[in-house]
Motif scaffolding. Structure first.
Motif, short mmCIF file in Angstrom:
data_model
loop_
_atom_site.label_atom_id
_atom_site.label_comp_id
_atom_site.label_asym_id
_atom_site.label_seq_id
_atom_site.Cartn_x
_atom_site.Cartn_y
_atom_site.Cartn_z
N ARG A 347 101.45 -37.98 32.23
CA ARG A 347 100.99 -37.78 30.86
C ARG A 347 99.48 -37.59 30.84
O ARG A 347 98.95 -36.72 30.14
N PRO A 399 114.94 -42.13 26.58
CA PRO A 399 113.69 -42.35 25.85
C PRO A 399 113.72 -43.53 24.89
O PRO A 399 112.67 -43.95 24.40
N ARG A 403 111.22 -48.64 24.70
CA ARG A 403 110.23 -48.80 23.63
C ARG A 403 110.74 -48.41 22.25
O ARG A 403 109.94 -48.07 21.38
N THR A 407 115.10 -41.87 18.21
CA THR A 407 114.29 -40.67 18.28
C THR A 407 115.00 -39.58 17.49
O THR A 407 116.23 -39.51 17.48
N LEU A 416 109.69 -35.56 24.21
CA LEU A 416 109.96 -36.99 24.27
C LEU A 416 109.51 -37.58 25.61
O LEU A 416 108.87 -38.63 25.67
N GLY A 419 105.64 -37.29 25.93
CA GLY A 419 104.90 -37.95 24.88
C GLY A 419 105.12 -39.43 24.80
O GLY A 419 104.29 -40.16 24.25
N ARG A 420 106.24 -39.92 25.39
CA ARG A 420 106.60 -41.29 25.14
C ARG A 420 107.15 -42.06 26.34
O ARG A 420 106.93 -43.25 26.47
N CYS A 421 107.88 -41.42 27.21
CA CYS A 421 108.59 -42.14 28.26
C CYS A 421 107.65 -42.77 29.28
O CYS A 421 106.55 -42.25 29.55
#
Length: 480
Positions: A347, A399, A403, A407, A416, A419-421
């Motif tokens: 990321r 995903p 957290r 989604t 996903l 941006g988030r995993c």
């Protein structure tokens, strides 16, 4: 034969996802992919692995790391400029390369990494072959696919050339000089290195997960004559070459002096680019270096967390991407969050590479950095995509696992992931058709590693003080 089904399959950076999707695997390779209904009809006897709402994609490729399963912070020396940071290790006994590499490999598998390049490294035990064989054994036992570099260096171990090493030593206290006198050889002599490489190439020819490459440390650490010999051997045997390149301001200054500022042209003249080549860092490259890298077909492995933590600056990934330079990613066991959470480092690299350009393809290009270009950087052409004939190196992510419970169903799955995993979202890691990690498995035992690290803490009662003196003396040698 086994069949993996998931809510989404991302075959690679250049192909649209299948929603839902299925991948058929046999004898360690991908046989076919398509919709679950079609794949079940084509392979009715296949063993089913249903991954539910997961996203299945090519396994991550950590294209530059050293098998350091414990970070420098854990071992007691925090971030610093690269050269003093390296010098502080002199105050410690040599750890067990096998144990540290095994822990690093287990952590990579837990974080969705299926393949890695183990770069040039030595703990200076005086028995480099034993160290290297311990490293290889760790990767074999864990099942992580690894391109293992046979390291070599024959200069610049204390101060970079053309600095006079004798004069530098004479300026140290007798105690610090005594510590340096205890240093054992880090690597084998050149001819023994080439003989060892030949032996390993023969032993691991056709191995399902282990490959061998050359690992000359970098331009400032290897003499021109040695580069020529290694390059000739690599060209004759078809072996890849991987090295460190322009990592720090000090290394940039050395390149200006030793190579008239044209380090890649210099290496080209020595025959280095007669085979496949990748190089790590490149953070201190200038515009002409990037042009030469493009001309020569160099694959660069960026290590953004390590570069920033060790005061070498953020790599200009947006400029490299705009120029068309092929860039892979590695953690260097010094990632921004001090772990082997590859997705977090990816990321970071993806954000640095965005620049101010168009958003449409940004995440696709970031995925290619991780998978397709990563495979190129570690000299493994048959991984990095989900396609018939490719090795079945796969990772499944959920995903919502770590957290959050929700989604948007219309969200692009790659958005996903990037941006988030995090690594905690890894459900399954498969290497060559074998499942090497499943979510819920207990973490690898670490007591043995901790005991070993504690035993290797100091080389003597005042070794830490003496190593600090050497580090500070080196700092004074760095370009201002």
């Amino acid at each position: 034969m086994q069949l993996l089904t998931a809510d989404c399959v991302i075959p690679g950076a250049e192909r649209p996802p299948l929603r839902p999707g299925a991948v058929a695997v046999d004898a360690g390779r991908i046989v076919a992919l398509g919709t679950p209904d079609n794949m079940r009809a084509c392979f009715p006897a296949a063993r089913l692995t249903a991954l539910g709402d997961a996203i299945l994609l090519p396994g991550f490729v950590n294209a530059h790391q050293h098998g350091r399963g414990l970070s420098q912070v854990q071992l007691g020396y925090p971030d610093d400029q690269l050269e003093p940071w390296i010098a502080r290790r002199r105050g410690r006994k040599a750890p067990d390369a096998y144990l540290l590499t095994r822990l690093a490999a287990q952590e990579m598998l837990r974080n969705g990494v299926t393949a890695t390049l183990h770069a040039n490294y030595s703990y200076a035990t005086g028995d480099y072959e034993a160290e290297l064989r311990g490293v290889i054994r760790a990767y074999e036992e864990t099942g992580l696919r690894a391109t293992v570099c046979v390291g070599f260096a024959n200069q610049g171990g204390l101060v970079y050339p053309p600095t006079d090493e004798s004069a530098f030593r004479d300026g140290l206290s007798p105690q610090a000089q005594a510590l340096l006198s205890q240093t054992r050889p880090a690597y084998l002599p050149l001819q023994e290195t080439l003989v060892l490489t030949d032996r390993l190439l023969s032993e691991y020819a056709g191995h399902p997960t282990i490959s061998i490459a050359h690992g000359p440390a970098g331009p400032q650490w290897v003499s021109d004559a040695a580069w020529q010999s290694i390059a000739a051997h690599a060209a004759r045997t078809g072996t890849g070459i991987h090295f460190h390149l322009l990592e720090s301001p000090a290394q940039r200054a050395v390149a200006e002096t030793l190579c008239s500022g044209a380090v890649l042209k210099h290496l080209e003249a020595l025959g280095v680019f007669e085979t496949q080549v990748s190089a790590a860092h490149f953070t201190q490259a200038r515009a002409h270096d990037v042009e030469e890298a493009l001309r020569l077909g160099l694959t660069v492995v960026s290590n953004p967390g390590a570069n920033m933590r060790l005061f070498n600056g953020a790599p200009p990934l947006a400029d490299w991407r705009a120029a068309g330079l092929p860039v892979a990613l590695g953690t260097d066991n010094c990632a921004l969050d001090d772990s082997e959470d590859y997705l977090s480092e990816l990321r970071l690299g993806g954000l640095l590479a965005r620049g101010t350009g168009a958003a449409a393809k940004a995440n696709r290009l970031t995925l290619a950095m991780d998978t397709k270009i990563g495979a190129q950087a570690i000299f493994q052409p048959d991984i990095g995509t989900i396609a018939p004939g490719q090795r079945a190196d796969l990772v499944a992510l959920d995903p919502t696992r770590a957290r959050g419970p929700y989604t948007d169903p219309d969200c692009d799955p790659l958005d996903l992931i990037l941006g988030r995993c995090t690594g905690a979202d890894t459900l399954l890691t498969m290497v060559g058709g074998d499942i090497r990690y499943r979510a819920g498995e207990p973490p690898a035992p670490t007591a043995e590693v901790a005991e070993m690290a504690a035993a290797a803490r100091l080389a003597g009662p005042d070794a830490g003080v003496q190593a600090e003196e050497i580090a500070e003396a080196l700092r004074q040698e760095l370009p201002r």
